[in-house]
Design an enzyme around this catalytic site. Structure first.
Site, PDB file in Angstrom:
ATOM      1  N   GLU A  42       0.819  -1.228   0.000  1.00 40.44           N
ATOM      2  CA  GLU A  42       0.000   0.000   0.000  1.00 40.44           C
ATOM      3  C   GLU A  42       0.844   1.267   0.000  1.00 40.44           C
ATOM      4  O   GLU A  42       0.666   2.156   0.838  1.00 40.44           O
ATOM      5  CB  GLU A  42      -0.943  -0.011   1.211  1.00 40.44           C
ATOM      6  CG  GLU A  42      -1.970  -1.131   1.123  1.00 40.44           C
ATOM      7  CD  GLU A  42      -3.056  -1.035   2.183  1.00 40.44           C
ATOM      8  OE1 GLU A  42      -2.844  -0.365   3.201  1.00 40.44           O
ATOM      9  OE2 GLU A  42      -4.119  -1.644   1.987  1.00 40.44           O
ATOM     10  N   GLU A  58      -5.886  -8.453  -0.306  1.00 37.64           N
ATOM     11  CA  GLU A  58      -6.549  -8.116   0.968  1.00 37.64           C
ATOM     12  C   GLU A  58      -8.010  -7.796   0.690  1.00 37.64           C
ATOM     13  O   GLU A  58      -8.316  -6.976  -0.173  1.00 37.64           O
ATOM     14  CB  GLU A  58      -5.925  -6.896   1.642  1.00 37.64           C
ATOM     15  CG  GLU A  58      -4.548  -7.129   2.202  1.00 37.64           C
ATOM     16  CD  GLU A  58      -4.028  -5.956   3.017  1.00 37.64           C
ATOM     17  OE1 GLU A  58      -4.841  -5.218   3.613  1.00 37.64           O
ATOM     18  OE2 GLU A  58      -2.807  -5.769   3.042  1.00 37.64           O
TER      19      GLU A  58
HETATM   20  C1  BG6 Z   1      -4.528  -2.596   5.002  1.00 38.94           C
HETATM   21  C2  BG6 Z   1      -3.193  -3.016   5.532  1.00 38.94           C
HETATM   22  O1  BG6 Z   1      -4.510  -1.233   4.865  1.00 38.94           O
HETATM   23  O2  BG6 Z   1      -5.650  -2.779   5.792  1.00 38.94           O
HETATM   24  C3  BG6 Z   1      -3.240  -4.051   6.629  1.00 38.94           C
HETATM   25  O3  BG6 Z   1      -2.347  -3.462   4.484  1.00 38.94           O
HETATM   26  C4  BG6 Z   1      -4.393  -3.748   7.570  1.00 38.94           C
HETATM   27  O4  BG6 Z   1      -1.988  -4.094   7.266  1.00 38.94           O
HETATM   28  C5  BG6 Z   1      -5.683  -3.793   6.780  1.00 38.94           C
HETATM   29  O5  BG6 Z   1      -4.452  -4.570   8.685  1.00 38.94           O
HETATM   30  C6  BG6 Z   1      -6.948  -3.597   7.600  1.00 38.94           C
HETATM   31  O6  BG6 Z   1      -6.860  -2.440   8.362  1.00 38.94           O
HETATM   32  P1  BG6 Z   1      -7.093  -2.460   9.936  1.00 38.94           P
HETATM   33  O7  BG6 Z   1      -6.788  -1.096  10.386  1.00 38.94           O
HETATM   34  O8  BG6 Z   1      -8.517  -2.826  10.125  1.00 38.94           O
HETATM   35  O9  BG6 Z   1      -6.156  -3.483  10.480  1.00 38.94           O
END
Ligand code: BG6
Length: 483
Positions: free
Chosen positions: A189, A380
Site C-alpha cells: 500500500e 486483501e
Molecule cells: C490494510 C493493511 O490497509 O488494511 C493491513 O495493508 C491492515 O496491514 C488492513 O491490517 C486492515 O486495516 P485495519 O486497520 O482494520 O487493520
C-alpha cells in the site's frame, strides 16, 4: 433510499460465473501484525514496534518504553505458533498464504553489510512448513515494517541511501528463497504515503510542514527501489513474479456536480500515480502539473528513469475493503482529513464504520484491468468485527460470511467481465492486531485468537463458523456461491 440497494442480491444472475482452475485461494497477514517475537532471533525493532495505538492515529516515539504495552511485540505469537496456524489454513484448503518478511529480522538495523542468519532461518522453516501443506507462499518485502534505525538515523525513504539498503535486503531474500517463493510484492500500500507517511515511508513530517515535496521525493526513491526488486526477482527467482501492492478502494463523486466528479478523479489519481509509474514504467503526464503548481522538484539521478522503464511490476496486488465518496473542497493531496471521505447513504457499514460495497469490488477490478492490462491479485479483502465466544463454545459470524460471499460473487463477475485475477487472499484468516488502531478487538479471522486489547488472553485458537464457509468455498472452487 435503501442502504445496500445498489448491492442487493435480489436480481442475481449467476449463470456462467466461475473461478479459473488453479485460482489461488488464500489468506493474508503481515509479519508485524502476527509474529510477535519482536526481539527474538536477533530481530531489531521496526517502526511499528515503537508505535502505540496503531498506524493511523497512534503515537510514535523512537524510544521504546520498557514495561509499556506495544501490540506488535507479542501480537498473536505466530513466530512460535505458525505450525498450528498453518495446519488451520491447510484444513480450510488454502492454496496460498500471504505474509511479509520482517525486514528487521534479516537486517536488524537496516544498514548492516551482512544479514542475520537466525532471521533467515526462521523464514526458511516457515516457507517449508507452508510448502509441506501444498500452500504457496506470497511474500511482501516491506509491509509497514521499516527498521527503526533507518528512520532515526536516515529519515526513512526521504533519504536516497535507503535504495541501497533495500536492494541489499531484497537480493538477500530473493536469492535465499528463490526456490521456494514464486509470488512476491515489493511495497505494501505504497500509495498511503499521502495519508500515513510515517508507517508507509518512515517519513516524519510535522503538521505544518509542506509535505508534498518530501512525499514525491520519497516516492521517487521507492520507485527506483521497486524497479531494482523486479530486476533481481527476474534474475534470482526462476519463474518469479514481482508485483506492486496498493490500497485501491474506489472513490465515487458525492454528487454528479462536475466539481465533485473531477475532484474525485484527481483524488483517484493520487493513488493510481503509484501504479501508473510502477506498472507502466514512466511518470504520468499529470504529475508535471502537480509538481509545477506545488513548486516541487524531484531530484533524480542519471539512469533512474531508464531503470523504472525497464523493470515494471509483473502484476498488480491490491487491497479492497470498501469504497469512499468525495465532495469537492475536501483535501486531495497530502492528508484527506479522515480516511473515509463523505458519507454514502446507499451503503451499510461495518461496526468500524467502513462502507460495505461488493459492487465496488467489481468496479475496481474492471478499472484496473482496463488501465493496465496486467494480471490482478486481490491480496486483501476482509471484514473487521468484535466476535465473541457463545456459551456453547461456538463463534457465529454471519456478517463476515455475508461479506465474503457477496464480494466473491462480484469478483466472479469481474472475471467474467474479462479481468485476469491470479487469486484472492482474505485479510486476516486468523485474528491479528489491527494495523490502523492497534486493537485485537477488530477481528477479521476465520480462526479466533484469545487475545485482547490490553494484551491479556491465553492465545488459544478456535474455529469460527466462517471457517467452514470458506472451507466449502475453496473446496468447490467457488461454485457453492452460485447455487
Ligand atoms: C490494510 C493493511 O490497509 O488494511 C493491513 O495493508 C491492515 O496491514 C488492513 O491490517 C486492515 O486495516 P485495519 O486497520 O482494520 O487493520
Amino acid at each position: 433510499m435503501q442502504a445496500n440497494a445498489a448491492n442487493s442480491g435480489s436480481q442475481r444472475r449467476t449463470e456462467g460465473l466461475r473461478f479459473p482452475e488453479n485460482f489461488l485461494w488464500g489468506g493474508a497477514v503481515a509479519a508485524n501484525q502476527a509474529e510477535g517475537g519482536w526481539k527474538e532471533g536477533g530481530k531489531g525493532p521496526s517502526i511499528v514496534d515503537a508505535m502505540q495505538g496503531g498506524i493511523v492515529g497512534g503515537n510514535f516515539r523512537p524510544e521504546i518504553e520498557p514495561g509499556e504495552y506495544y501490540a506488535s511485540h507479542d501480537a498473536i505469537d505466530f513466530y512460535h505458533r505458525y505450525k498450528e496456524d498453518i495446519a488451520y489454513f491447510a484444513e480450510m484448503g488454502m492454496k496460498c498464504f500471504r505474509t511479509s518478511i520482517a525486514w528487521s529480522r534479516i537486517f536488524p538495523s537496516g544498514d548492516e553489510e551482512e544479514p542475520n542468519e537466525e532471521g533467515l532461518r526462521f523464514y526458511d522453516e516457515l516457507f517449508d512448513e507452508l510448502l509441506k501443506h501444498g500452500i504457496e507462499p506470497v511474500i511482501t518485502l516491506s509491509h509497514f515494517e521499516i527498521p527503526l534505525n533507518l528512520i532515526v538515523k536516515y529519515e526513512g525513504w526521504k533519504n536516497r541511501k535507503l535504495i541501497a539498503f533495500f536492494e541489499r535486503y531484497a537480493k538477500t531474500v530473493l536469492s535465499r528463497y528463490g526456490g521456494k517463493v514464486k509470488y512476491w510484492m515489493h511495497f505494501n500500500e505504497i500509495n498511503h504515503f499521502h495519508t500515513i507517511p510515517l508507517a508507509a515511508g518512515g517519513i516524519v513530517v510535522g503538521e505544518d510542514e509542506h509535505k508534498l515535496p518530501t512525499i514525491y521525493q520519497a516516492s521517487h526513491h521507492v520507485f527506483v527501489a521497486a524497479a531494482l526488486a523486479v530486476k533481481w526477482c527476474h534474475e534470482l527467482v526462476p519463474g518469479g513474479m514481482m508485483g506492486a501492492m496498493l490500497s485501491l478502494s474506489p472513490i465515487y463523486p458525492h454528487t454528479c456536480h462536475p466539481d465533485d466528479v473531477f475532484e474525485s478523479y484527481e483524488l483517484r489519481r493520487r493513488s493510481l500515480f503509484y501504479s501508473d509509474v510502477m506498472l507502466r514504467g514512466s511518470y504520468p503526464a499529470y504529475a508535471r502539473r502537480i509538481w509545477d503548481e506545488h513548486g516541487i522538484t524531484v531530484e533524480m539521478q542519471p539512469g533512474d528513469l531508464e531503470l523504472i522503464a525497464a523493470h515494471t511490476s509483473d502484476y498488480l496486488g491490491f487491497s479492497y475493503y470498501r469504497s469512499s465518496t468525495h465532495r469537492a473542497g475536501m483535501k486531495i493531496l497530502g492528508n484527506t482529513g479522515g480516511i473515509l471521505g463523505a458519507d454514502n447513504p446507499y451503503l451499510e457499514k461495518t461496526p468500524w464504520g467502513w462502507p460495505i460495497d461488493p459492487k465496488g469490488f467489481r468496479y475496481v477490478c474492471n478499472e484496473l484491468s482496463d488501465r493496465y492490462q496486467k494480471p490482478l491479485f486481490v491480496v486483501e479483502n476482509g471484514y473487521g468485527a468484535a466476535d465473541e465466544i457463545r456459551e456453547d463454545g461456538t463463534i457465529a459470524d454471519p456478517e463476515r460470511v455475508d461479506y465474503l460471499n457477496k464480494h466473491l460473487i462480484q469478483l466472479a463477475e469481474a472475471i467474467k467481465d474479462g479481468c485476469e485475477v491470479l487469486g484472492y487472499t482474505w485479510w486476516g484468516p486468523i485474528d491479528i492486531v489491527s494495523a490502523g488502531t492497534g486493537e485485537m478487538k477488530k477481528r477479521y479471522g476465520f480462526v479466533y485468537v484469545d487475545k485482547h486489547n490490553d494484551g491479556s488472553g491465553t492465545l488459544e485458537r478456535r474455529r469460527k463458523n466462517s471457517f467452514y464457509a470458506y472451507q466449502e468455498i475453496i473446496g468447490t472452487n467457488g461454485q457453492v456461491l452460485f447455487e
